[in-house]
Write a protein that holds these residues in place. Structure first.
Motif, PDB file in Angstrom:
ATOM      1  N   ASN A  84       0.853  -1.181   0.000  1.00  0.00           N
ATOM      2  CA  ASN A  84       0.000   0.000   0.000  1.00  0.00           C
ATOM      3  C   ASN A  84       0.891   1.235   0.000  1.00  0.00           C
ATOM      4  O   ASN A  84       1.771   1.376   0.854  1.00  0.00           O
ATOM      5  N   LEU A  85       0.683   2.133  -0.951  1.00  0.00           N
ATOM      6  CA  LEU A  85       1.428   3.381  -1.032  1.00  0.00           C
ATOM      7  C   LEU A  85       0.591   4.492  -0.407  1.00  0.00           C
ATOM      8  O   LEU A  85      -0.521   4.767  -0.854  1.00  0.00           O
ATOM      9  N   VAL A  86       1.120   5.115   0.630  1.00  0.00           N
ATOM     10  CA  VAL A  86       0.448   6.217   1.318  1.00  0.00           C
ATOM     11  C   VAL A  86       1.110   7.506   0.852  1.00  0.00           C
ATOM     12  O   VAL A  86       2.259   7.777   1.185  1.00  0.00           O
ATOM     13  N   THR A  87       0.399   8.322   0.080  1.00  0.00           N
ATOM     14  CA  THR A  87       1.048   9.405  -0.651  1.00  0.00           C
ATOM     15  C   THR A  87       0.208  10.675  -0.710  1.00  0.00           C
ATOM     16  O   THR A  87      -1.029  10.624  -0.607  1.00  0.00           O
ATOM     17  N   SER A  88       0.895  11.796  -0.894  1.00  0.00           N
ATOM     18  CA  SER A  88       0.221  13.068  -1.185  1.00  0.00           C
ATOM     19  C   SER A  88      -0.162  13.163  -2.652  1.00  0.00           C
ATOM     20  O   SER A  88      -0.946  14.036  -3.045  1.00  0.00           O
ATOM     21  N   GLY A  89       0.417  12.289  -3.470  1.00  0.00           N
ATOM     22  CA  GLY A  89       0.182  12.327  -4.910  1.00  0.00           C
ATOM     23  C   GLY A  89       1.137  13.221  -5.661  1.00  0.00           C
ATOM     24  O   GLY A  89       1.263  13.104  -6.886  1.00  0.00           O
ATOM     25  N   LEU A  90       1.821  14.113  -4.974  1.00  0.00           N
ATOM     26  CA  LEU A  90       2.772  14.993  -5.635  1.00  0.00           C
ATOM     27  C   LEU A  90       4.014  14.183  -6.019  1.00  0.00           C
ATOM     28  O   LEU A  90       4.592  13.491  -5.184  1.00  0.00           O
ATOM     29  N   GLY A  91       4.363  14.246  -7.282  1.00  0.00           N
ATOM     30  CA  GLY A  91       5.477  13.443  -7.771  1.00  0.00           C
ATOM     31  C   GLY A  91       5.053  12.160  -8.445  1.00  0.00           C
ATOM     32  O   GLY A  91       5.892  11.438  -8.987  1.00  0.00           O
ATOM     33  N   LEU A  92       3.744  11.875  -8.422  1.00  0.00           N
ATOM     34  CA  LEU A  92       3.256  10.663  -9.086  1.00  0.00           C
ATOM     35  C   LEU A  92       2.992  10.975 -10.554  1.00  0.00           C
ATOM     36  O   LEU A  92       2.125  11.777 -10.894  1.00  0.00           O
ATOM     37  N   THR A  93       3.738  10.338 -11.426  1.00  0.00           N
ATOM     38  CA  THR A  93       3.593  10.513 -12.876  1.00  0.00           C
ATOM     39  C   THR A  93       3.135   9.202 -13.492  1.00  0.00           C
ATOM     40  O   THR A  93       3.226   8.146 -12.858  1.00  0.00           O
ATOM     41  N   PRO A  94       2.645   9.237 -14.744  1.00  0.00           N
ATOM     42  CA  PRO A  94       2.265   7.979 -15.384  1.00  0.00           C
ATOM     43  C   PRO A  94       3.405   6.962 -15.396  1.00  0.00           C
ATOM     44  O   PRO A  94       3.187   5.765 -15.161  1.00  0.00           O
ATOM     45  N   HIS A  95       4.615   7.424 -15.691  1.00  0.00           N
ATOM     46  CA  HIS A  95       5.763   6.513 -15.737  1.00  0.00           C
ATOM     47  C   HIS A  95       6.050   5.913 -14.371  1.00  0.00           C
ATOM     48  O   HIS A  95       6.277   4.690 -14.258  1.00  0.00           O
ATOM     49  N   ARG A  96       6.049   6.736 -13.331  1.00  0.00           N
ATOM     50  CA  ARG A  96       6.363   6.231 -11.989  1.00  0.00           C
ATOM     51  C   ARG A  96       5.287   5.266 -11.511  1.00  0.00           C
ATOM     52  O   ARG A  96       5.591   4.237 -10.907  1.00  0.00           O
ATOM     53  N   LEU A  97       4.023   5.583 -11.789  1.00  0.00           N
ATOM     54  CA  LEU A  97       2.954   4.683 -11.367  1.00  0.00           C
ATOM     55  C   LEU A  97       3.042   3.358 -12.111  1.00  0.00           C
ATOM     56  O   LEU A  97       2.886   2.276 -11.519  1.00  0.00           O
ATOM     57  N   ALA A  98       3.308   3.398 -13.411  1.00  0.00           N
ATOM     58  CA  ALA A  98       3.432   2.161 -14.186  1.00  0.00           C
ATOM     59  C   ALA A  98       4.560   1.293 -13.652  1.00  0.00           C
ATOM     60  O   ALA A  98       4.430   0.059 -13.560  1.00  0.00           O
ATOM     61  N   ASP A  99       5.661   1.927 -13.279  1.00  0.00           N
ATOM     62  CA  ASP A  99       6.792   1.185 -12.722  1.00  0.00           C
ATOM     63  C   ASP A  99       6.408   0.534 -11.396  1.00  0.00           C
ATOM     64  O   ASP A  99       6.707  -0.647 -11.151  1.00  0.00           O
ATOM     65  N   LEU A 100       5.720   1.282 -10.541  1.00  0.00           N
ATOM     66  CA  LEU A 100       5.307   0.732  -9.243  1.00  0.00           C
ATOM     67  C   LEU A 100       4.322  -0.421  -9.426  1.00  0.00           C
ATOM     68  O   LEU A 100       4.378  -1.427  -8.710  1.00  0.00           O
ATOM     69  N   ILE A 101       3.408  -0.293 -10.393  1.00  0.00           N
ATOM     70  CA  ILE A 101       2.463  -1.381 -10.657  1.00  0.00           C
ATOM     71  C   ILE A 101       3.211  -2.620 -11.158  1.00  0.00           C
ATOM     72  O   ILE A 101       2.921  -3.750 -10.736  1.00  0.00           O
ATOM     73  N   ASP A 102       4.176  -2.417 -12.027  1.00  0.00           N
ATOM     74  CA  ASP A 102       4.980  -3.539 -12.516  1.00  0.00           C
ATOM     75  C   ASP A 102       5.725  -4.227 -11.376  1.00  0.00           C
ATOM     76  O   ASP A 102       5.972  -5.435 -11.430  1.00  0.00           O
ATOM     77  N   ARG A 103       6.079  -3.458 -10.358  1.00  0.00           N
ATOM     78  CA  ARG A 103       6.820  -4.019  -9.218  1.00  0.00           C
ATOM     79  C   ARG A 103       5.908  -4.680  -8.196  1.00  0.00           C
ATOM     80  O   ARG A 103       6.399  -5.296  -7.251  1.00  0.00           O
ATOM     81  N   GLY A 104       4.576  -4.498  -8.347  1.00  0.00           N
ATOM     82  CA  GLY A 104       3.660  -5.200  -7.454  1.00  0.00           C
ATOM     83  C   GLY A 104       2.806  -4.325  -6.558  1.00  0.00           C
ATOM     84  O   GLY A 104       2.258  -4.815  -5.558  1.00  0.00           O
TER      85      GLY A 104
END
Length: 357
Positions: A84-104
């Motif tokens: 579970n990622l607990v975040t403000s959302g600042l700094g979340l980009t399509p590329h970073r989110l896709a990478d995190l999803i790929d990592r699980g």
């Protein structure tokens, strides 16, 4: 018999682009140079999984401030943990989110300060509203479950209907409406954050109506300074979850640094299993043997666990005392004094959370 922990709150950093005055991080924030490195976090996750942890909540500060977040998250996923990622959302980009999803990545919890942009900016200390809208869109478009978390206080409680509507518009599956708990920066700002009784009375039917009609799962955490009984403490002290701070300190609850008379173990020096099962900090208030009356003889002692140990210590100087929120506490007058003296027509200005680099 002590059960193994279910969850690990991994506070990867105290760095954050927001300055929220209700933040529960301690006033003395861990600086970047004192944060654990990637191999150390991997080792801690190994120990946590061996200990029985099944859920890893990656938090901060802002965990996206760590370039190695994907590697840390991926390691938790590799170990079989729900992430579970607990975040403000600042700094979340399509590329970073896709990478995190790929990592699980399994789930995202996104903070919202208010539905009103001007008030949200004042609370966050920066213009973040559009960043959060874009982050929510990225998360839901990717098909990830989304929890919206809103810390409620005097500055935003009057906007509760709009806040609930906003969470629905953003596509949240779950909405956590959590009245402020007074630790860290929130304690420093208590007089500015404490809601009025009228605000809380108005909020209750708004939440009840939303819970009855909304497709979202809505959780409402009551404002315990205004309650007759204290909030349960994390299902009991050191019962289900442990927290590891950015420098490796291991806590039985996120606010446990408030207990300045309790020794703190560090994961770089002591194995997690030893800390969980044997350390004084984790065993001091586990179960009910530590209690004295009125808690010891109270039928609620396995329901609210005597209330919050951190709050008891902050307000009375002794963590074995009954949480003063409880009307049975001999120190309940302290709460009444706070509510009388600090809820004033002229609310003090926020002292904004200082950001470390």
């Amino acid at each position: 018999m002590t059960e193994p922990p279910l969850g690990l709150l991994a506070e990867l950093t105290h760095r954050c682009p927001l300055h929220c005055p209700y933040c529960a991080n301690p006033l003395d924030l861990v600086r970047r140079e004192n944060e654990l490195d990637t191999p150390t976090w991997r080792h801690i996750l190994d120990q946590a999984r061996d200990l029985g942890v099944l859920q890893v909540h990656l938090s901060g500060g802002e965990p996206l401030a760590r370039p190695d977040l994907p590697e840390i998250l991926g390691h938790a996923h590799h170990l079989g943990c729900y992430t579970n990622l607990v975040t403000s959302g600042l700094g979340l980009t399509p590329h970073r989110l896709a990478d995190l999803i790929d990592r699980g990545l399994d789930h995202v919890q996104l903070s919202i300060q208010d539905a009103d942009p001007a008030t949200a900016t004042r609370i966050a200390g920066t213009k973040a509203v559009e960043h959060k809208r874009r982050a929510a869109d990225l998360i839901t478009t990717a098909g990830l479950p989304l929890t919206i978390n809103v810390v409620l206080h005097r500055a935003n409680l009057d906007h509760l209907p709009a806040i609930i509507d906003l969470a629905e518009q953003l596509g949240a599956d779950r909405l956590e409406l959590a009245n402020t708990q007074y630790y860290g920066w929130a304690l420093r700002n208590r007089a500015a954050l404490l809601p009025t009784p009228a605000q809380l009375a108005a909020a209750a039917p708004v939440v009840a109506a939303a819970q009855a009609r909304s497709r979202m799962d809505i959780v409402y955490v009551l404002a315990d300074y205004h309650q007759a009984t204290p909030k349960p403490c994390m299902h009991g002290w050191a019962a289900r979850q442990l927290t590891v701070t950015p420098n490796g300190d291991v806590l039985p609850c996120p606010a446990a640094t408030a207990l300045t008379d309790l020794p703190v173990e560090n994961a770089t020096h002591t194995p997690l299993a030893q800390i969980w099962y044997q350390s004084r900090s984790f065993t001091a208030y586990r179960g009910t043997d530590w209690m004295r009356d009125p808690c010891r003889s109270c039928p609620r002692n396995t329901i609210d666990h005597g209330g919050c140990r951190c709050q008891a210590f902050q307000l009375t100087g002794d963590a074995t005392n009954t949480d003063p929120v409880c009307t049975l506490s001999p120190h309940h007058h302290l709460i009444q004094t706070i509510l009388t003296e600090e809820i004033t027509p002229q609310r003090p200005e926020f002292v904004m959370r200082q950001v470390t680099t």
